[in-house]
Design an enzyme around this catalytic site. Structure first.
Site, PDB file in Angstrom:
ATOM      1  CG  HIS A   7       5.117  -2.017  -2.686  1.00  0.00           C
ATOM      2  ND1 HIS A   7       3.933  -1.316  -2.543  1.00  0.00           N
ATOM      3  CD2 HIS A   7       5.042  -3.069  -1.835  1.00  0.00           C
ATOM      4  CE1 HIS A   7       3.181  -1.918  -1.636  1.00  0.00           C
ATOM      5  NE2 HIS A   7       3.831  -2.985  -1.186  1.00  0.00           N
ATOM      6  NE  ARG A   8       0.813  -3.887  -2.953  1.00  0.00           N
ATOM      7  CZ  ARG A   8      -0.148  -3.276  -2.286  1.00  0.00           C
ATOM      8  NH1 ARG A   8      -1.118  -2.665  -2.932  1.00  0.00           N
ATOM      9  NH2 ARG A   8      -0.180  -3.267  -0.964  1.00  0.00           N
ATOM     10  CD  GLU A  34       5.818  -6.688  -2.351  1.00  0.00           C
ATOM     11  OE1 GLU A  34       5.197  -7.229  -1.415  1.00  0.00           O
ATOM     12  OE2 GLU A  34       5.234  -6.007  -3.229  1.00  0.00           O
ATOM     13  CG  ASP A  36       1.414  -8.721  -2.702  1.00  0.00           C
ATOM     14  OD1 ASP A  36       1.848  -8.665  -1.538  1.00  0.00           O
ATOM     15  OD2 ASP A  36       1.423  -7.748  -3.482  1.00  0.00           O
ATOM     16  CG  HIS A  49      -2.012  -6.426  -1.944  1.00  0.00           C
ATOM     17  ND1 HIS A  49      -3.047  -6.083  -1.081  1.00  0.00           N
ATOM     18  CD2 HIS A  49      -0.867  -6.342  -1.205  1.00  0.00           C
ATOM     19  CE1 HIS A  49      -2.544  -5.795   0.097  1.00  0.00           C
ATOM     20  NE2 HIS A  49      -1.230  -5.931   0.062  1.00  0.00           N
ATOM     21  CD  GLU A 110       2.874  -9.464   1.666  1.00  0.00           C
ATOM     22  OE1 GLU A 110       1.946  -9.519   2.502  1.00  0.00           O
ATOM     23  OE2 GLU A 110       3.237  -8.415   1.124  1.00  0.00           O
ATOM     24  CE  LYS A 112      -1.396 -10.007   0.849  1.00  0.00           C
ATOM     25  NZ  LYS A 112      -0.860  -8.803   1.543  1.00  0.00           N
ATOM     26  CG  ASP A 230       3.840   2.115  -3.985  1.00  0.00           C
ATOM     27  OD1 ASP A 230       3.888   0.885  -4.063  1.00  0.00           O
ATOM     28  OD2 ASP A 230       3.122   2.719  -3.152  1.00  0.00           O
TER      29      ASP A 230
END
Length: 241
Positions: A7-8, A34, A36, A49, A110, A112, A230
């Protein structure tokens, strides 16, 4: 076999959405990352993000009010500075794609565009995916489900998955209504039964953000399609056990 998506990047141990975080995720053995994306003032695709740079950098203001070059001047490890000495920067999606040439990682992008419409974001992202021939390595997710339908209708070869944070009735039917092959629910909004039934109906389930050991173990036990975490290092170790 459950896929581990960082995640990120490895956001629990490194400054989120930076190359350092993505590189760490790869080193920890994650199956994918992943990230954003937002559009910059000069139409580039920035990997960050929030709609502003305030939380994650030493700057302030909206991402869309800066050019990519201006965004690069901010320290993206600003709030990590006590235990992360190297200066990390906001990368562009192109930079991440360049780095991906050296590995086989999956990349969940993702969009945004649920708060700001970002005219043309879908076209720019897809165009870059095609340029790098990453069609099979990308999943596009968003809280803006209109955007996902737009992608499916125009580029059906790109996999999409709706993000959502509240309980959804028969999520597999909802995914089918969008022609999406997966769902990305907030962990608390899906039970084991819903996860299993969704997968039995041919839809991948990739919950976020799965950080507690007991949750990681539980999802590994039921062979959940993927988890978004994370802490990829911890998740990979538990998976190998």
């Amino acid at each position: 076999m459950t896929i581990i998506l960082a995640h990120r990047g490895s956001a629990g141990t490194h400054p989120e959405n930076t190359m350092e975080s993505f590189v760490a995720a790869e080193q920890f053995g994650a199956d994918g990352i992943e990230l954003d994306v937002h559009l910059t003032l000069d139409g580039d695709i920035a990997v960050i993000h929030d709609t502003t740079v305030d939380r994650t950098t030493d700057g302030n203001g909206r991402v869309t009010d800066f050019t990519m070059e201006e965004l690069k001047k901010f320290k993206a490890n600003y709030h990590y500075k006590h235990f992360f000495k190297k200066t990390a920067r906001i990368p562009s999606l192109k930079e991440v794609f360049e780095w991906m040439k050296g590995n086989n990682l999956i990349c969940n992008i993702e969009l945004k565009n649920n708060e700001l419409p970002y005219e043309g974001l879908e076209e720019k992202v897809i165009s870059l995916i095609k340029e790098y021939k990453y069609e099979k390595r990308i999943v596009i997710s968003s809280f803006n489900h209109y955007s996902l339908v737009y992608i499916v209708n125009n580029w059906p070869e790109i996999e999409t998955a709706p993000l959502y944070s509240d309980l959804l009735y028969k999520p597999w039917e909802y995914a089918n209504s969008l022609n999406s092959k997966g769902i990305h629910p907030k962990l608390k909004s899906v039970s084991d039964t819903i996860i299993k039934t969704t997968m039995e109906n041919g839809i991948s389930v990739r919950p976020y953000t799965v950080n507690k050991e007991r949750d990681i173990k539980r999802l590994l036990q039921i062979n959940c399609s993927a988890i978004i975490t994370d802490f990829p290092e911890k998740a990979v170790k538990l998976k190998r056990k």
